[in-house]
Design an enzyme around this catalytic site. Structure first.
Site, short mmCIF file in Angstrom:
data_model
loop_
_atom_site.label_atom_id
_atom_site.label_comp_id
_atom_site.label_asym_id
_atom_site.label_seq_id
_atom_site.Cartn_x
_atom_site.Cartn_y
_atom_site.Cartn_z
N LYS A 162 57.69 -9.76 -22.31
CA LYS A 162 57.91 -11.06 -21.67
C LYS A 162 57.79 -12.18 -22.70
CE LYS A 162 55.59 -14.24 -19.48
NZ LYS A 162 56.49 -15.35 -19.84
N GLU A 237 45.77 -11.94 -29.62
CA GLU A 237 45.79 -12.89 -30.74
C GLU A 237 45.81 -14.28 -30.14
OE1 GLU A 237 45.12 -11.79 -33.47
OE2 GLU A 237 45.87 -9.74 -33.57
N CYS A 271 49.77 -20.99 -35.25
CA CYS A 271 48.38 -20.65 -34.92
C CYS A 271 47.51 -20.76 -36.17
CB CYS A 271 48.29 -19.25 -34.34
SG CYS A 271 48.98 -18.02 -35.41
N GLU A 372 41.28 -26.79 -29.91
CA GLU A 372 42.62 -26.58 -30.48
C GLU A 372 43.58 -27.61 -29.90
OE1 GLU A 372 45.04 -23.13 -29.35
OE2 GLU A 372 45.52 -22.86 -31.46
P1 NAD Z 1 50.00 -19.37 -23.39
O1 NAD Z 1 48.69 -18.68 -23.36
O2 NAD Z 1 50.19 -20.52 -22.47
O3 NAD Z 1 51.19 -18.35 -23.08
C1 NAD Z 1 51.42 -17.20 -23.86
C2 NAD Z 1 52.23 -16.20 -23.04
O4 NAD Z 1 51.44 -15.75 -21.95
C3 NAD Z 1 53.50 -16.77 -22.43
O5 NAD Z 1 54.52 -15.78 -22.47
C4 NAD Z 1 53.08 -17.05 -21.00
O6 NAD Z 1 54.16 -17.07 -20.09
C5 NAD Z 1 52.16 -15.87 -20.73
N1 NAD Z 1 51.19 -16.08 -19.64
C6 NAD Z 1 50.72 -17.25 -19.15
N2 NAD Z 1 49.84 -17.01 -18.15
C7 NAD Z 1 49.73 -15.65 -18.03
C8 NAD Z 1 48.97 -14.79 -17.21
N3 NAD Z 1 48.12 -15.26 -16.29
N4 NAD Z 1 49.11 -13.45 -17.36
C9 NAD Z 1 49.93 -12.95 -18.31
N5 NAD Z 1 50.69 -13.73 -19.11
C10 NAD Z 1 50.59 -15.07 -18.99
O7 NAD Z 1 50.23 -19.79 -24.93
P2 NAD Z 1 51.45 -20.63 -25.53
O8 NAD Z 1 51.29 -22.05 -25.12
O9 NAD Z 1 52.74 -19.94 -25.27
O10 NAD Z 1 51.17 -20.48 -27.11
C11 NAD Z 1 50.32 -21.31 -27.82
C12 NAD Z 1 48.99 -20.61 -28.08
O11 NAD Z 1 49.23 -19.38 -28.76
C13 NAD Z 1 48.07 -21.40 -29.00
O12 NAD Z 1 46.77 -21.34 -28.49
C14 NAD Z 1 48.16 -20.65 -30.32
O13 NAD Z 1 47.03 -20.77 -31.15
C15 NAD Z 1 48.32 -19.24 -29.85
N6 NAD Z 1 48.90 -18.39 -30.90
C16 NAD Z 1 48.07 -17.50 -31.54
C17 NAD Z 1 48.57 -16.68 -32.55
C18 NAD Z 1 47.67 -15.69 -33.27
O14 NAD Z 1 48.19 -14.82 -33.94
N7 NAD Z 1 46.36 -15.78 -33.12
C19 NAD Z 1 49.93 -16.77 -32.91
C20 NAD Z 1 50.74 -17.68 -32.25
C21 NAD Z 1 50.21 -18.49 -31.23
#
Ligand code: NAD
Length: 471
Positions: A162, A237, A271, A372
């Protein structure tokens, strides 16, 4: 994408919000169950293939990826807003990671182990887990799926993927490569739409044997709890608040260059972006003056504009959240050195453009130093010495990446030994990574085995011990 009879959702270009970039199927619970079933029916056949055969399929995918590099980069820029060179850089990074993981996947083998019983031969086998789910964010909409899905498939698993709702077309371009390369149906399946509905099913369905998720700490922690119900393996992650520490013996020019890049590339939405600079007071003025100068030189513009060094932030939720944090920083009493504004003048009025922003005199307990922000906002925190710098850099819930800038070997080693992160750097930006090394955080930045390197494939494998009496 053809939605058939399904409901759809639209996405917009973050540089020009009036421009709809596409209509995408809003997958339902039934679609998700169908995808899980498709992955399950494909599993035994895919598992039975030699890893060399799986590698042949994935090398075809890789060849198509290389051929479509520019086409995919345009879609990333259209959906995410990052400038085209950074979109191309994302694909190049994905290509390098894919090459490495395909090769790792043909080196998955067990051991023969002597046992105490005469006439018994014992050994270990490494096997795939079954159907795994991959949930990815919008900030690296192409590289993150590659980093997860390639090792999962090379290990013999099948997958339901997804992509983030903000970047579905990039997800589709990625998945289509597999179709076009002739990877058997059911091996990789994609659903699009709401994280809380379809994403949730990918976490709670007992047929899912592992979840590899990248996203926010808040959503990740929720997934961790739900996965525990069926003892499902997780690789999470999560967020970060990465610090660059500048010591008095640092090469200041080098540090300024590295911080300006890691703080503002992709509008601070890596990130691994640097979001805190912890600077020793003796060199704070020199470092700050040079950093502010370099920051003011960054040209903000449409990701397709060849002069732009920084694009918009990705979408209106991001935009509002970042602007909220800028107001918090002002109210908390930090000094706004540069930026802090929405860019409204033509041709920006329709996009999510925010000036690269630096606050100084930030105290370690301020919200802008602890939470963050995930945008082009940098906090400068003055400290007396290395000891205080380490305490401040570790004094947060996150533990993803860090850097120290110093020419003193003892200082560098002290920092390396005490920094609480998954990966750290000396005289290099917080964002540097290579596919051969593990990539993942500790504390509330990550749970489970890190991605990439040797652990990338290890996460998707289970061990079986075999005892065989032959005599
Ligand atoms: P998010 O947590 O809002 O969403 C990530 C994914 O999870 C999306 O596909 C979203 O649709 C899905 N999702 C949302 N709610 C869910 C649920 N209840 N159950 C299952 N899936 C669900 O994050 P974002 O805004 O897309 O990305 C930004 C975040 O990602 C930042 O916090 C960033 O630091 C982090 N990030 C971390 C890394 C790493 O390697 N540590 C890399 C890239 C981004």
């Amino acid at each position: 994408m053809d939605a058939g009879t399904r409901d759809t959702f639209e996405q917009r270009n973050p540089s020009r919000l009036s421009e709809v970039t596409g209509l995408f199927p809003l997958s339902s619970k039934e679609d998700t169950v169908f995808a899980i079933e498709a992955a399950q029916s494909a599993f035994l056949k895919w598992k039975a293939l030699s890893p060399f055969t799986r590698a042949k399929y994935l090398k075809k995918v890789l060849a198509l990826m290389i051929g479509r590099r520019e086409e995919i980069a345009k879609i990333i820029t259209l959906e995410n807003g990052k400038i085209v060179p950074d979109s191309l850089g994302e694909i190049d990074s994905a290509i390098a990671e894919m090459e490495f993981q395909i090769n790792e996947g043909i080196r998955v083998f067990g051991e023969t182990i002597p046992v105490t019983i005469d006439g018994v031969f014992a050994y270990t086998i490494k096997e795939p887990l079954g159907v795994v789910s991959v949930i990815s964010p919008w900030n690296f909409p192409f590289n993150v799926p590659v980093r997860k899905i390639i090792p999962a498939l090379m290990a013999g698993n099948t997958c339901v993927f997804k992509p983030a709702s903000l970047t579905p077309q990039t997800g589709y371009m990625f998945t289509k490569l597999f179709d076009d390369a002739g990877v058997p149906p059911g091996v990789l399946n994609m659903i699009t739409g709401s994280g809380s509905i379809v994403g949730n099913l990918l976490v709670t369905d007992p047929r899912i044997k592992a979840i590899s998720f990248t996203g926010s700490t808040e959503v990740g922690m929720g997934i961790h709890k739900k996965a525990a119900v069926h003892a499902t393996r997780t690789q999470l992650e999560l967020g970060g608040k990465n610090a660059a520490v500048i010591l008095e013996d640092a090469d200041i020019e080098l540090a300024v260059k590295a911080v300006a890049r890691a703080a503002f590339a992709c509008s601070g939405q890596w990130c691994t972006s640097t979001s805190r600079v912890i600077v020793v007071k003796k060199v704070a003025k020199e470092f700050t003056d040079k950093l502010v100068k370099a920051t003011k030189e960054i040209i903000v513009g449409d990701g397709f504009d060849q002069n732009a060094g920084m694009g918009p932030v990705c979408g209106t939720d991001q935009f509002e959240n970042i602007m909220r944090y800028i107001e918090i920083g002002k109210k908390e009493g930090a000094t706004l050195l540069t930026g802090g504004n929405i860019i409204k003048n033509n041709p920006f009025e329709e996009g999510c453009f925010i000036e690269p922003t630096i606050f100084s005199n930030v105290k370690p307990d301020m919200k802008i130093a602890q939470e963050e922000i995930f945008g082009p906002v940098l906090s400068l925190i003055p400290v007396e010495n290395l000891e205080e710098a380490i305490a401040v850099s570790n004094g947060i819930i996150y533990g993803l990446s860090s850097s120290v800038f110093t020419n003193n070997l003892k200082h560098a080693m002290t920092f390396i030994n005490q920094t609480e992160v998954g990966f750290t750097h000396v005289n290099l930006m917080t964002s540097l990574k290579e596919p051969q090394l593990p990539f993942g955080g500790i504390k509330e930045s990550g749970v489970g085995l890190p991605e990439a390197g040797k652990t990338g494939i290890e996460f998707f494998i289970k061990y079986k011990s075999v005892y065989m009496k032959y005599n």
